[in-house]
Design an enzyme around this catalytic site. Structure first.
Site, PDB file in Angstrom:
ATOM      1  N   LEU A   1      -2.596   8.736   0.370  1.00 49.35           N
ATOM      2  CA  LEU A   1      -2.927   8.137  -1.037  1.00 49.35           C
ATOM      3  C   LEU A   1      -1.670   7.313  -1.198  1.00 49.35           C
ATOM      4  O   LEU A   1      -0.470   7.546  -0.972  1.00 49.35           O
ATOM      5  CB  LEU A   1      -2.842   9.281  -1.777  1.00 49.35           C
TER       6      LEU A   1
ATOM      7  N   LEU B   1       0.761  -1.209   0.110  1.00 45.57           N
ATOM      8  CA  LEU B   1      -0.045  -0.022  -0.042  1.00 45.57           C
ATOM      9  C   LEU B   1       0.734   1.396   0.043  1.00 45.57           C
ATOM     10  O   LEU B   1       0.153   2.442   0.104  1.00 45.57           O
ATOM     11  CB  LEU B   1      -1.158   0.014   1.168  1.00 45.57           C
ATOM     12  N   GLY B   2       2.307   1.080   0.320  1.00 44.05           N
ATOM     13  CA  GLY B   2       3.039   2.301   0.130  1.00 44.05           C
ATOM     14  C   GLY B   2       2.623   3.322   0.930  1.00 44.05           C
ATOM     15  O   GLY B   2       2.390   3.237   2.226  1.00 44.05           O
ATOM     16  N   CYS B   3       2.434   4.518   0.412  1.00 42.49           N
ATOM     17  CA  CYS B   3       2.293   5.862   1.205  1.00 42.49           C
ATOM     18  C   CYS B   3       0.986   5.732   1.885  1.00 42.49           C
ATOM     19  O   CYS B   3       0.724   6.438   3.084  1.00 42.49           O
ATOM     20  CB  CYS B   3       2.430   7.021   0.306  1.00 42.49           C
ATOM     21  N   ALA B   4       0.091   4.934   1.381  1.00 38.77           N
ATOM     22  CA  ALA B   4      -1.314   5.186   2.090  1.00 38.77           C
ATOM     23  C   ALA B   4      -1.448   3.559   3.361  1.00 38.77           C
ATOM     24  O   ALA B   4      -2.390   3.783   3.935  1.00 38.77           O
ATOM     25  CB  ALA B   4      -2.420   4.385   1.260  1.00 38.77           C
TER      26      ALA B   4
END
Length: 359
Positions: A345, A142-145
């Site tokens: 996001l 999900l990376g930055c989220a």
């Protein structure tokens, strides 16, 4: 409703000033770009002053294969993760009294910058006195989220099990993914922004026996949203030598057009408007991302002051970054009754929102 009672953050050992990162990039990229000085302005224009990484700076100028990078990820994610968990359970300034690992019922482990099976949470459980029936929920990709999503999923777990105590541990060692021979502009922008960070949060259900010293945020509601056919906006390309960053220059424009309706609908569903949000807990993806938040939501720049400070001092650490921002808000002791909005996001392209209320 479930509450966030404690947040701890941990900075990896090697601090890098933005000028040092600029000089390393100049030495690696200058032969490939005739206009390298113009491109390097992205370092000065990003409002980042310092970052922390897990290896000495000269390590990043040398060649490393995927195996070496991932071995380092596992080793250091466990070491740093243990320290973040210990600090969170101590709850200095946040919890009435420290709690033991044996009081934790579930661990949500969030990461996107390395691979480990068994997952990092299992390895940490072997280093600390967690119960052997502690639930493990690793979340990858999900990376930055991811930090916001981890809190959302912990909130849902505590709705199902109201007496539960849940940890959300987010570990990203983005610097280990740096590819010195990748001369794409995505990589150059990524080098100017990304860093390493670790954060841990304690989320508790209504019937938990753990108590806080002061007003803490209750999670009122959460929502998620996926933008169809947007896989190429951000993420990783997986190649033989490791993870290669995908980072579209269209991200600020996408945020400006897409985020506003998403947020206004979410708040409207709970009888609120943006003017009733006192604390905007925003993931600071970069200077332009924060400006896009302000434009999309009609917020003035004071609403993103804390996010800007976290970005300035730490860079973009991917998933833990929003927990660094949340920690700052919790330390500043918002007034009981204040509403907050968490927003992040990430790859997908996706968004995660949480409505908070301090009480």
């Amino acid at each position: 409703m479930p509450k966030i009672l404690a947040v701890s953050t941990f900075k990896p050992p090697h601090q890098v000033y933005q000028e040092q990162a600029t000089e390393l990039t100049r030495s690696l990229f200058s032969e490939k770009y005739q206009d390298i000085e113009r491109l390097l302005k992205v370092f000065q224009n990003g409002d980042i002053e310092t970052r922390n990484v897990c290896m000495p700076l000269d390590w990043y100028g040398k060649k490393h294969d995927f195996e070496e990078r991932n071995d380092l990820y596992i080793q250091q994610a466990v070491e740093f993760g243990v320290q973040a968990v210990q600090s969170c359970l101590q709850g200095d300034g946040m919890l009435d009294t420290p709690i033991a690992p044996s009081m934790i019922d579930a661990i949500f482990f969030v990461s996107s910058s390395g691979i480990s099976t068994p997952s990092i949470d299992a390895r940490i459980m072997n280093r600390m006195d967690f119960r052997d029936d502690t639930k493990r929920i690793p979340i990858w990709g999900l990376g930055c989220a991811g930090g916001a999503a981890g809190i959302s999923r912990a909130h849902e777990y505590c709705l199902a099990f109201p007496d539960a105590n849940v940890l959300v541990l987010s570990v990203e060692l983005c610097s280990l993914t740096f590819q010195k021979d990748d001369y794409s502009k995505s990589n150059l922008v990524g080098v100017s922004l990304f860093s390493d960070g670790i954060a841990c949060a304690l989320v508790t259900g209504d019937q938990s026996l753990v108590k806080a010293k002061k007003a803490m945020p209750t999670v009122i509601a959460t929502t998620s949203k996926l933008m169809p056919d947007s896989e190429d906006v951000m993420g990783w390309d997986v190649k033989n030598s490791g993870l290669y960053v995908v980072f579209s220059k269209s991200i600020p424009a996408i945020i400006t057009q897409w985020l506003g309706p998403f947020v206004h609908e979410f708040l409207g569903n709970h009888g609120l408007t943006k003017d009733e949000i006192t604390h905007f807990v925003a993931h600071p993806g970069g200077k332009k991302v924060l400006e896009a938040y302000e434009e999309a939501l009609g917020f003035d720049s004071t609403k993103t002051d804390i996010s800007r400070q976290v970005l300035r001092e730490n860079g973009n650490m991917s998933s833990p970054t929003i927990l660094y921002v949340l920690e700052q808000y919790m330390n500043r002791e918002p007034v009981a009754g204040d509403y907050g909005l968490m927003a992040a996001l990430g790859p997908g392209f996706c968004g995660e929102l949480l409505l908070l209320k301090w009480d």
